[in-house]
Write a protein that holds these residues in place. Structure first.
Motif, mmCIF file in Angstrom:
data_model
loop_
_atom_site.group_PDB
_atom_site.id
_atom_site.type_symbol
_atom_site.label_atom_id
_atom_site.label_comp_id
_atom_site.label_asym_id
_atom_site.label_seq_id
_atom_site.Cartn_x
_atom_site.Cartn_y
_atom_site.Cartn_z
ATOM 1 N N ILE A 64 0.990 -1.191 0.058
ATOM 2 C CA ILE A 64 0.413 0.072 0.061
ATOM 3 C C ILE A 64 0.764 0.834 0.239
ATOM 4 C CG2 ILE A 64 -1.639 1.123 1.104
ATOM 5 C CD1 ILE A 64 -2.670 -1.506 2.426
ATOM 6 N N GLY B 35 1.536 5.653 -1.306
ATOM 7 C CA GLY B 35 1.215 6.889 -1.494
ATOM 8 C C GLY B 35 1.047 7.927 0.149
ATOM 9 N N GLY C 58 -7.690 -4.156 -3.793
ATOM 10 C CA GLY C 58 -7.509 -2.940 -4.581
ATOM 11 C C GLY C 58 -9.136 -1.818 -3.869
ATOM 12 N N VAL D 292 -8.218 -0.908 -0.338
ATOM 13 C CA VAL D 292 -7.561 0.611 -0.408
ATOM 14 C C VAL D 292 -8.210 1.294 -0.988
ATOM 15 C CG1 VAL D 292 -5.266 1.545 -1.685
ATOM 16 C CG2 VAL D 292 -5.762 -0.687 -0.639
ATOM 17 N N THR D 293 -9.026 1.310 -2.020
ATOM 18 C CA THR D 293 -10.069 2.697 -2.688
ATOM 19 C C THR D 293 -10.947 2.941 -1.771
ATOM 20 O OG1 THR D 293 -9.824 1.084 -4.912
ATOM 21 C CG2 THR D 293 -11.454 2.708 -4.309
ATOM 22 N N ALA E 30 -9.437 4.961 1.085
ATOM 23 C CA ALA E 30 -8.640 6.057 0.426
ATOM 24 C C ALA E 30 -9.862 7.436 0.440
ATOM 25 C CB ALA E 30 -8.272 5.997 -1.251
ATOM 26 N N ASN F 236 -4.496 10.342 -0.668
ATOM 27 C CA ASN F 236 -4.007 9.578 -1.797
ATOM 28 C C ASN F 236 -3.375 8.532 -1.183
ATOM 29 O OD1 ASN F 236 -3.015 9.256 -4.959
ATOM 30 N ND2 ASN F 236 -1.666 10.774 -4.253
ATOM 31 N N TYR G 129 -3.271 4.144 -2.661
ATOM 32 C CA TYR G 129 -3.148 3.012 -3.771
ATOM 33 C C TYR G 129 -2.585 1.568 -3.804
ATOM 34 C CZ TYR G 129 1.728 4.454 -5.350
ATOM 35 O OH TYR G 129 2.551 4.804 -5.397
ATOM 36 N N SER H 1 -0.213 -2.021 -4.616
ATOM 37 C CA SER H 1 0.795 -1.996 -5.920
ATOM 38 C C SER H 1 0.314 -3.217 -6.894
ATOM 39 C CB SER H 1 1.848 -2.103 -6.154
ATOM 40 O OG SER H 1 1.796 -3.179 -4.747
#
Length: 217
Positions: free
Chosen positions: A73, A75, A125, A128-129, A132, A138, A140, A142
């Motif tokens: 993770i 950002g 994904g 994490v979205t 956020a 911000n 994201y 990997s």
């Protein structure tokens, strides 16, 4: 012994962090259900601030018995997820998602490894979205990878470079049900101590009773 950071986290703040993670996991469960083709449940039973040595021992224990898929993770936050798949998990997932019968245990086929990477990608994904969106940051994930070398050793390298790193670990059980049979997949989600302080700073700006955590607009 209680760590300095852990002592700074109130019970209410722990509950808020757990609720934020739970909201993110609900979205991840919906995404995973699309390929599991049935109900998926994810939950966070606890939050633990653990010492580096404990984290290494925990990962080493699983590494001897599970295939591990790792995603970072990045950002505004720094962390990682580790999804842990036993031989039995892999057999069941191969049957349900790939239509494979009489799955042989042992080294993963190309299709099986791709499936595990895709499952990790979907769950990490979506999680994490959602984080956020909720925390207005911000961040994201990997692309997931299936490390061929020791993950415990790679974690040691990271920790040597960042000696103040104290991971905040969420142990999550991903349970999906297909044809009345359940499969549980352990998931480790951890953030470093600097990220924890950022999360605390954000949630302390929430106007409790006015802000709704589910409002991600």
């Amino acid at each position: 012994m209680t760590s300095k950071i852990e002592s700074q986290v109130t019970d209410l703040e722990r509950d808020i962090i757990k609720e934020i993670i739970n909201i993110g996991l609900a979205r991840a469960a919906d995404s995973f259900a699309a390929i599991a083709r049935d109900k998926v449940f994810l939950k966070v039973p606890d939050i633990q601030l653990i010492e580096i040595k404990q984290l290494i021992e925990l990962v080493t224990k699983y590494e001897n018995t599970h295939s591990i898929i790792q995603s970072e993770i990045k950002g505004d936050f720094n962390g990682a997820t580790l999804m842990l798949f036993s031989d039995d998990h892999i057999s069941r997932l191969s049957e349900v998602c790939l239509g494979m019968l009489d799955v042989q245990k042992g080294e993963l086929s190309v299709m099986q490894e791709s499936l595990l990477l895709e499952i990790s990608n979907i769950i990490t994904g979506a999680l994490v979205t959602q984080l956020a969106n909720i925390l207005k940051t911000n961040i994201y994930g990997s692309p997931p990878k299936a490390p061929k070398n020791s993950i415990a050793d790679s974690l040691k390298d990271i920790l040597v470079q960042h000696p103040l790193f104290q991971p905040l670990v969420f142990t999550v059980i991903t349970r999906f049900t297909h044809d009345s049979r359940s499969v549980e997949l352990p998931l480790l989600l951890f953030f470093d101590s600097k990220t924890l302080l950022k999360i605390l700073e954000i949630i302390r700006t929430f106007e409790l009773g006015k802000n709704n955590l589910t409002d991600t607009n």
